[in-house]
Design an enzyme around this catalytic site. Structure first.
Site, mmCIF file in Angstrom:
data_model
loop_
_atom_site.group_PDB
_atom_site.id
_atom_site.type_symbol
_atom_site.label_atom_id
_atom_site.label_comp_id
_atom_site.label_asym_id
_atom_site.label_seq_id
_atom_site.Cartn_x
_atom_site.Cartn_y
_atom_site.Cartn_z
ATOM 1 N N GLY A 3 0.825 -1.206 0.000
ATOM 2 C CA GLY A 3 0.000 0.000 0.000
ATOM 3 C C GLY A 3 0.858 1.255 0.000
ATOM 4 C CB ALA A 4 2.016 3.839 1.360
ATOM 5 C CG LEU A 5 -0.845 1.763 -3.890
ATOM 6 C CD1 LEU A 5 -1.986 1.375 -4.835
ATOM 7 C CD2 LEU A 5 0.205 0.663 -3.851
ATOM 8 C CG HIS A 6 5.331 5.413 -4.483
ATOM 9 N ND1 HIS A 6 5.901 4.795 -5.563
ATOM 10 C CD2 HIS A 6 5.840 4.801 -3.371
ATOM 11 C CE1 HIS A 6 6.752 3.866 -5.142
ATOM 12 N NE2 HIS A 6 6.717 3.828 -3.809
ATOM 13 C CD GLU A 7 2.712 9.075 -10.140
ATOM 14 O OE1 GLU A 7 2.725 8.692 -11.317
ATOM 15 O OE2 GLU A 7 1.669 9.320 -9.504
ATOM 16 C CG HIS A 12 3.336 1.162 -5.521
ATOM 17 N ND1 HIS A 12 3.586 2.137 -4.584
ATOM 18 C CD2 HIS A 12 3.852 0.020 -5.008
ATOM 19 C CE1 HIS A 12 4.212 1.604 -3.546
ATOM 20 N NE2 HIS A 12 4.395 0.322 -3.781
ATOM 21 C CB VAL A 64 9.257 5.490 -10.794
ATOM 22 C CG1 VAL A 64 8.723 6.883 -11.095
ATOM 23 C CG2 VAL A 64 8.652 4.472 -11.758
ATOM 24 C CG LEU A 77 9.025 7.835 -6.997
ATOM 25 C CD1 LEU A 77 7.629 7.801 -7.612
ATOM 26 C CD2 LEU A 77 9.244 9.170 -6.303
ATOM 27 C CB SER A 78 10.869 4.735 -1.049
ATOM 28 O OG SER A 78 10.601 4.061 0.168
#
Lengths: 285, 285
Positions: A31-35, A37, A176, A184-185
């Site tokens: 979860g905590a999805l970002h670009e 993901h 990314v 990204l993390s």
């Protein structure tokens, strides 16, 4: 978009689609999805008929002093992102349905797990290998996407799937990055603004290693020195490791031959950041 | 009847059958097939459309001083038995196709593996759990048959399949015995004729435990004493354990409640024999 909460419902969903000849793409996440993901989901969307994203903050891969209870959780936002990207199902199981009373089986990949993150986080990869085995057996995906940012994890999953004949055909998707190079993390939210400014030093250090290789350097110790020199320019950063490794076994190399992965971990304040870069080349520059 | 030698060919065979809606019954063995295996094959034959028998003497479940190199191998005879029983495919892989260079993943079921055979044979169950995970993932059976004779192994497989969401729906099939009670085992061929005469003492000891329970005994120590008294009548037999256990966790019981498994291991000369008996009952006799 379907939200699936239990393991039998997840198994049913997959079985039904497979029976109709539908291919399933799988993106396992905490979860905590970002670009990052989003890029995995888009790759899955392009390659498969149906896409399922799992959202499960797996307790067995956190150490006792780690950030399990504080790990960012934002199911509403994650659902919105998934819906927007045309995801067909989210598998968001409870801990109890994943680890019922009496559950005890553990999967280990001792060679790949030994070093680097395995040293820093004992039992971490055992938790990862176990939950990935459970998820792949359950979802029975045709293809599964992992981010390159967690390179050791991705390499471990590839070995695991091969060794146990698991379904899922894992694919490593390129990291990314922010415009300044920071990978990204979900943990980047922990960075204060000064830490955030310091954080790209990790990717700059790795980039210096890549530049040295491109310039013809094949001696791992000297490549490492290039990386460490860049890291030393940032007072907020503490290097945990900056290593030149074989991309399959993750053993450190002394002399480079055809391909390598540069692995890095740093603490910026109290935040631990990972990054890596892969490269392949001719033996003689 | 098809003989399959490699893991990709095995996966293909299953995939093709599943695509046609054919159900697959699976009997994993180490070969040296006897009437006990025949009973498993017949049960699979009755319940499923197609039957596959694996014949693989798995090296990782043998200890360094055990009988790996001498374990009875008789592929011709095994093939004849399978053909006669209408088996559709034999999966007889080489060690190299099951454990290629670099293979390292290990599966453990620590709770169930801790005692009894786990104490006598360190790493044995880790080898079993790993190879069963590989085989079930590969064969993707609808149902899988295990003999009750190796009760701890069968209980371990049931836990493993549940924990990892593996396919295969394991079924424990009752032990097949000689007329004098000796449980069939590929290792019985190692018995000399005087040892063979002594060997049924193991099943007689367990039977004495069952008789005590039927007579109303609920105290495990006293049930154990009944079993040991019978064992002591046979000078060629050395008891390794005769235990009264919970049938799921395999932990020893002190007072019986509803169900129990009596587990036994003895040495008759240099041959190690296993046997067990399950029973369930009302709490108050």
């Amino acid at each position: 978009m379907k939200i699936i909460r239990t393991t039998p419902a997840m198994a049913d969903w997959s079985r039904r689609l497979h029976r109709e000849g539908v291919t399933i793409g799988f993106v396992p996440t905490m979860g905590a999805l970002h670009e990052g993901h989003r890029a995995l989901i888009r790759a899955a969307r392009l390659a498969c008929d149906a896409v399922v994203v799992s959202i499960f903050v797996n307790p067995t891969q956190f150490g006792p002093t780690e950030d399990l209870s504080n790990y960012p959780r934002q199911l509403r936002l994650d659902q919105a992102l998934c819906r927007k990207e045309g995801v067909d199902a989210i598998f968001a199981p409870t801990v109890k349905t994943m680890y019922p009373v009496g559950a005890q089986t553990v999967v280990t990949v001792p060679g790949i797990a030994r070093r680097w993150e395995g040293e820093a986080r004992p039992h971490h990869f055992q938790g990862v290998a176990t939950v990935v085995t459970k998820l792949l057996s359950l979802v029975q995906p045709d293809k599964t996407w992992f981010g390159q940012k967690d390179y050791q994890q991705a390499a471990l999953v590839q070995q695991l799937v091969k060794d146990l004949n698991l379904p899922g055909h894992p694919i490593i998707h390129p990291t990314v990055r922010e415009a300044d190079g920071l990978a990204l993390s979900s943990r980047n939210v922990y960075l204060s603004s000064s830490e955030r400014q310091a954080a790209p030093v990790l990717s700059r250090a790795l980039q210096a290693g890549i530049a040295a290789i491109r310039a013809g350097e094949r001696n791992a110790a000297r490549i490492q020195r290039h990386m460490l020199r860049v890291a030393a320019t940032e007072p907020l950063a503490t290097v945990e490791y900056l290593a030149v490794c074989d991309p399959v076994t993750l053993e450190p190399l002394s002399q480079l031959n055809r391909q390598a992965v540069l692995l890095g971990a740093m603490r910026i304040g109290r935040v631990r950041l990972l990054d890596n870069m892969l490269t392949s080349f001719r033996r003689k520059p």
